[in-house]
Scaffold this motif. Sequence first.
Motif, PDB file in Angstrom:
ATOM      1  N   VAL A   1      -3.879 -27.825   0.169  1.00  0.00           N
ATOM      2  CA  VAL A   1      -4.862 -28.890   0.905  1.00  0.00           C
ATOM      3  C   VAL A   1      -4.931 -28.672   2.310  1.00  0.00           C
ATOM      4  CG1 VAL A   1      -6.238 -30.849   0.936  1.00  0.00           C
ATOM      5  CG2 VAL A   1      -5.222 -29.998  -1.318  1.00  0.00           C
ATOM      6  N   ALA A   2      -5.485 -28.106   3.145  1.00  0.00           N
ATOM      7  CA  ALA A   2      -5.450 -28.173   4.518  1.00  0.00           C
ATOM      8  C   ALA A   2      -5.754 -29.659   5.114  1.00  0.00           C
ATOM      9  CB  ALA A   2      -6.166 -27.212   5.289  1.00  0.00           C
ATOM     10  N   ALA A   3      -5.345 -29.951   6.421  1.00  0.00           N
ATOM     11  CA  ALA A   3      -5.289 -31.127   7.023  1.00  0.00           C
ATOM     12  C   ALA A   3      -6.861 -31.781   7.055  1.00  0.00           C
ATOM     13  CB  ALA A   3      -4.725 -31.447   8.263  1.00  0.00           C
ATOM     14  N   MET A   4      -7.309 -32.880   6.681  1.00  0.00           N
ATOM     15  CA  MET A   4      -8.548 -33.179   6.868  1.00  0.00           C
ATOM     16  C   MET A   4      -8.702 -34.696   7.350  1.00  0.00           C
ATOM     17  SD  MET A   4     -10.616 -31.825   3.508  1.00  0.00           S
ATOM     18  CE  MET A   4      -9.297 -31.849   2.307  1.00  0.00           C
TER      19      MET A   4
ATOM     20  N   ALA B   1       3.424 -34.133   6.401  1.00  0.00           N
ATOM     21  CA  ALA B   1       2.874 -35.043   7.367  1.00  0.00           C
ATOM     22  C   ALA B   1       2.399 -34.318   8.542  1.00  0.00           C
ATOM     23  CB  ALA B   1       3.791 -35.960   7.701  1.00  0.00           C
ATOM     24  N   GLN B   2       1.063 -34.412   8.807  1.00  0.00           N
ATOM     25  CA  GLN B   2       0.729 -33.614  10.016  1.00  0.00           C
ATOM     26  C   GLN B   2       0.613 -34.574  11.156  1.00  0.00           C
ATOM     27  OE1 GLN B   2      -3.294 -32.648  11.136  1.00  0.00           O
ATOM     28  NE2 GLN B   2      -2.809 -30.356  11.250  1.00  0.00           N
ATOM     29  N   LEU B   3       1.226 -34.318  12.389  1.00  0.00           N
ATOM     30  CA  LEU B   3       1.531 -35.017  13.688  1.00  0.00           C
ATOM     31  C   LEU B   3       0.662 -34.640  14.672  1.00  0.00           C
ATOM     32  CD1 LEU B   3       5.280 -35.750  13.310  1.00  0.00           C
ATOM     33  CD2 LEU B   3       3.472 -37.079  12.265  1.00  0.00           C
TER      34      LEU B   3
ATOM     35  N   THR C   1     -17.754 -35.878  21.172  1.00  0.00           N
ATOM     36  CA  THR C   1     -16.668 -36.175  20.446  1.00  0.00           C
ATOM     37  C   THR C   1     -17.093 -35.945  19.005  1.00  0.00           C
ATOM     38  OG1 THR C   1     -17.015 -38.465  20.075  1.00  0.00           O
ATOM     39  CG2 THR C   1     -15.889 -37.955  21.962  1.00  0.00           C
ATOM     40  N   TRP C   2     -16.036 -35.652  18.312  1.00  0.00           N
ATOM     41  CA  TRP C   2     -16.399 -35.230  16.947  1.00  0.00           C
ATOM     42  C   TRP C   2     -16.609 -36.521  16.032  1.00  0.00           C
ATOM     43  CZ3 TRP C   2     -13.059 -35.656  12.187  1.00  0.00           C
ATOM     44  CH2 TRP C   2     -13.350 -35.134  11.067  1.00  0.00           C
ATOM     45  N   GLN C   3     -15.974 -37.563  16.250  1.00  0.00           N
ATOM     46  CA  GLN C   3     -16.306 -38.646  15.309  1.00  0.00           C
ATOM     47  C   GLN C   3     -17.587 -39.573  15.846  1.00  0.00           C
ATOM     48  OE1 GLN C   3     -13.276 -41.829  15.580  1.00  0.00           O
ATOM     49  NE2 GLN C   3     -13.436 -42.486  13.487  1.00  0.00           N
TER      50      GLN C   3
ATOM     51  N   VAL D   1      -1.738 -20.793  10.138  1.00  0.00           N
ATOM     52  CA  VAL D   1      -2.888 -19.881  11.012  1.00  0.00           C
ATOM     53  C   VAL D   1      -4.271 -20.583  10.439  1.00  0.00           C
ATOM     54  CG1 VAL D   1      -3.600 -17.805  11.988  1.00  0.00           C
ATOM     55  CG2 VAL D   1      -1.053 -18.051  11.146  1.00  0.00           C
ATOM     56  N   THR D   2      -4.827 -21.324  11.234  1.00  0.00           N
ATOM     57  CA  THR D   2      -6.295 -21.553  10.963  1.00  0.00           C
ATOM     58  C   THR D   2      -7.347 -20.905  11.957  1.00  0.00           C
ATOM     59  OG1 THR D   2      -5.696 -23.539  12.299  1.00  0.00           O
ATOM     60  CG2 THR D   2      -5.149 -23.903  10.303  1.00  0.00           C
ATOM     61  N   THR D   3      -8.272 -20.647  11.314  1.00  0.00           N
ATOM     62  CA  THR D   3      -9.448 -19.574  11.768  1.00  0.00           C
ATOM     63  C   THR D   3     -10.782 -20.255  11.116  1.00  0.00           C
ATOM     64  OG1 THR D   3      -9.131 -17.887  10.090  1.00  0.00           O
ATOM     65  CG2 THR D   3      -7.922 -17.683  11.862  1.00  0.00           C
ATOM     66  N   ARG D   4     -11.660 -19.520  11.719  1.00  0.00           N
ATOM     67  CA  ARG D   4     -13.067 -19.741  11.101  1.00  0.00           C
ATOM     68  C   ARG D   4     -13.164 -18.818   9.858  1.00  0.00           C
ATOM     69  NH1 ARG D   4     -17.179 -21.998  14.870  1.00  0.00           N
ATOM     70  NH2 ARG D   4     -16.106 -23.864  15.481  1.00  0.00           N
TER      71      ARG D   4
ATOM     72  N   SER E   1      -4.541 -22.118   2.596  1.00  0.00           N
ATOM     73  CA  SER E   1      -5.090 -23.405   2.456  1.00  0.00           C
ATOM     74  C   SER E   1      -6.630 -23.498   2.723  1.00  0.00           C
ATOM     75  CB  SER E   1      -4.441 -24.198   3.758  1.00  0.00           C
ATOM     76  OG  SER E   1      -5.222 -23.943   4.903  1.00  0.00           O
ATOM     77  N   LEU E   2      -7.133 -24.491   2.053  1.00  0.00           N
ATOM     78  CA  LEU E   2      -8.484 -24.751   2.114  1.00  0.00           C
ATOM     79  C   LEU E   2      -8.648 -26.375   2.782  1.00  0.00           C
ATOM     80  CD1 LEU E   2      -8.029 -22.828  -0.703  1.00  0.00           C
ATOM     81  CD2 LEU E   2     -10.641 -22.614  -0.677  1.00  0.00           C
ATOM     82  N   ALA E   3      -9.705 -26.594   3.261  1.00  0.00           N
ATOM     83  CA  ALA E   3     -10.071 -27.935   3.600  1.00  0.00           C
ATOM     84  C   ALA E   3     -11.357 -28.062   3.090  1.00  0.00           C
ATOM     85  CB  ALA E   3     -10.179 -28.126   5.280  1.00  0.00           C
ATOM     86  N   ARG E   4     -12.485 -27.745   3.398  1.00  0.00           N
ATOM     87  CA  ARG E   4     -13.950 -27.963   2.958  1.00  0.00           C
ATOM     88  C   ARG E   4     -14.342 -28.111   1.533  1.00  0.00           C
ATOM     89  NH1 ARG E   4     -16.686 -25.033   7.887  1.00  0.00           N
ATOM     90  NH2 ARG E   4     -14.934 -23.536   7.102  1.00  0.00           N
ATOM     91  N   PRO E   5     -13.575 -26.872   1.080  1.00  0.00           N
ATOM     92  CA  PRO E   5     -13.713 -27.009  -0.521  1.00  0.00           C
ATOM     93  C   PRO E   5     -13.297 -28.012  -1.249  1.00  0.00           C
ATOM     94  CG  PRO E   5     -13.591 -24.643   0.429  1.00  0.00           C
ATOM     95  CD  PRO E   5     -13.104 -25.576   1.402  1.00  0.00           C
ATOM     96  N   TRP E   6     -12.073 -28.480  -0.691  1.00  0.00           N
ATOM     97  CA  TRP E   6     -11.274 -29.592  -1.648  1.00  0.00           C
ATOM     98  C   TRP E   6     -11.997 -30.833  -1.148  1.00  0.00           C
ATOM     99  CZ3 TRP E   6      -7.904 -29.204  -5.216  1.00  0.00           C
ATOM    100  CH2 TRP E   6      -6.861 -28.101  -5.128  1.00  0.00           C
TER     101      TRP E   6
HETATM  102  C1  FMN Z   1     -13.667 -33.031   7.791  1.00  0.00           C
HETATM  103  C2  FMN Z   1     -12.805 -32.318   8.397  1.00  0.00           C
HETATM  104  C3  FMN Z   1     -11.638 -32.683   8.986  1.00  0.00           C
HETATM  105  C4  FMN Z   1     -10.332 -32.126   9.460  1.00  0.00           C
HETATM  106  N1  FMN Z   1      -9.377 -32.498   9.899  1.00  0.00           N
HETATM  107  C5  FMN Z   1      -8.413 -31.804  10.420  1.00  0.00           C
HETATM  108  C6  FMN Z   1      -7.216 -32.416  10.752  1.00  0.00           C
HETATM  109  O1  FMN Z   1      -7.010 -33.703  10.667  1.00  0.00           O
HETATM  110  N2  FMN Z   1      -6.225 -31.584  11.236  1.00  0.00           N
HETATM  111  C7  FMN Z   1      -6.312 -30.316  11.289  1.00  0.00           C
HETATM  112  O2  FMN Z   1      -5.493 -29.574  11.600  1.00  0.00           O
HETATM  113  N3  FMN Z   1      -7.535 -29.628  10.891  1.00  0.00           N
HETATM  114  C8  FMN Z   1      -8.687 -30.390  10.463  1.00  0.00           C
HETATM  115  N4  FMN Z   1      -9.510 -29.887   9.986  1.00  0.00           N
HETATM  116  C9  FMN Z   1      -9.698 -28.493   9.983  1.00  0.00           C
HETATM  117  C10 FMN Z   1      -9.403 -27.808   8.605  1.00  0.00           C
HETATM  118  O3  FMN Z   1      -7.891 -28.158   8.200  1.00  0.00           O
HETATM  119  C11 FMN Z   1      -9.475 -26.368   8.471  1.00  0.00           C
HETATM  120  O4  FMN Z   1      -8.523 -25.741   9.279  1.00  0.00           O
HETATM  121  C12 FMN Z   1     -10.994 -25.914   8.769  1.00  0.00           C
HETATM  122  O5  FMN Z   1     -11.914 -26.602   8.175  1.00  0.00           O
HETATM  123  C13 FMN Z   1     -11.175 -24.478   8.046  1.00  0.00           C
HETATM  124  O6  FMN Z   1     -11.031 -24.559   6.695  1.00  0.00           O
HETATM  125  P1  FMN Z   1     -11.902 -24.119   5.534  1.00  0.00           P
HETATM  126  O7  FMN Z   1     -12.891 -23.354   5.853  1.00  0.00           O
HETATM  127  O8  FMN Z   1     -11.113 -24.136   4.225  1.00  0.00           O
HETATM  128  O9  FMN Z   1     -12.510 -25.815   5.535  1.00  0.00           O
HETATM  129  C14 FMN Z   1     -10.595 -30.569   9.453  1.00  0.00           C
HETATM  130  C15 FMN Z   1     -11.716 -29.921   9.070  1.00  0.00           C
HETATM  131  C16 FMN Z   1     -12.625 -30.849   8.550  1.00  0.00           C
HETATM  132  C17 FMN Z   1     -14.027 -30.126   7.767  1.00  0.00           C
END
Ligand code: FMN
Length: 347
Positions: free
Chosen positions: A20-23, A99-101, A128-130, A260-263, A313-318
């Motif tokens: 599970v990638a950082a979210m 833990a992601q810092l 800003t994102w938030q 390695v995090t990409t689009r 790793s995946l973020a949005r799907p999780w």
């Molecule tokens: C809601 C949200 C929050 C995110 N927060 C973080 C974060 O705190 N740290 C980080 O490194 N990436 C963050 N990301 C990026 C994701 O970890 C990931 O790299 C990105 O969404 C692409 O992966 P995916 O296509 O599986 O979603 C976030 C992405 C989303 C959608």
Amino acid sequence: MTLLQPLQLRGLLLGNRIAVAAMSRMQANDDGSVSEDMPAYYARYAAEGAGLVITEAIATDDVAARAYWRQPCLSRDSHVEGWRRVVDAVHEAGGTVFAQLQHGGRLCEPGLNPSHLAASEGAASGSTWQTGIPNASAREATRQEIDAIVEGFAAAAARACAAGFDGIELHGARGYLLDQFLSASTNRRTDAYGGDLAGRLKLPLRVVRAVRGAVGRLPLSWNFSLYKMDDAAYQPPGGREEVQAIARELVAAGVDILHVTTRKLVRAEPWGEPLALTLAKAVGGTPVIGNGGLKTLEDAEAALDSTGCGMVSLARPWLANPDWLRRNQRGEDVLAYEPGMERRPLL
Ligand SMILES: Cc1cc2nc3c(=O)[nH]c(=O)nc-3n(C[C@H](O)[C@H](O)[C@H](O)COP(=O)(O)O)c2cc1C
């Protein structure tokens, strides 16, 4: 499937190769401490079969690091106890958690921190994102402030150890502070911390060495991206050689996992191959986790083969499906991520 096989990662035995990638969920208590639902929220991913859970970005200091309102922190000793509850809950569910810092730099929400610091003076483009307000102009960090940033990372990492985390990930990506120093477009400093690649690497490498010193042999991941929150198209001036040099330097300084995090993980960069593959070639036996745009188990399995990654790793799907893995395994429909889902209650 290779993806579902156990993996030895820097001395940790993971149940499979899916993280599970950082979210960022931005639902900590106002003082940066872990809120009531966070332990169960993180444990659920472990219970649902994730091989590794990486926490949302955790701020390293109270001076200038917090990127978001209600972002969780490890900036004070009092934050350790809450994170220990998170770690214990993930472990009880059979999982492993890093833990992601993070230091937010110029991408921090305006008005949140006493100081608004960046590698160089100026504002990120856009909002800003938030909260969606214009990014504020940041001030170039002084040498003393750079020392304090390094100390902030090391102290936060020591607290993460005290909380029992299985590993640390440094947020070196997407235009936050460490990436601001690393990238030519955001680092226009004329002192030793800017200029050529060696100068741009100086702060990131100091942070890696300080954190390595604070955590001993604990696994240490670096989250690397080219794209930034405010610049989707960034390319390093030195192209392929530059990203490979960055990866090698990070590993030499103490990073032992590259995330390695990409689009889109499988998409080729201008030099003709995926970023993860380029970095995997540069760092030899160092494990590489690949991320970006994976939606199904089949996507992820194919990406393992084509990108040289040992894990994905995946973020949005999780986020959209806390039970993403089981739904996939049963052939059930998965929900698509919709912007704003991160603000929903954690449970
Ligand atoms: C809601 C949200 C929050 C995110 N927060 C973080 C974060 O705190 N740290 C980080 O490194 N990436 C963050 N990301 C990026 C994701 O970890 C990931 O790299 C990105 O969404 C692409 O992966 P995916 O296509 O599986 O979603 C976030 C992405 C989303 C959608």
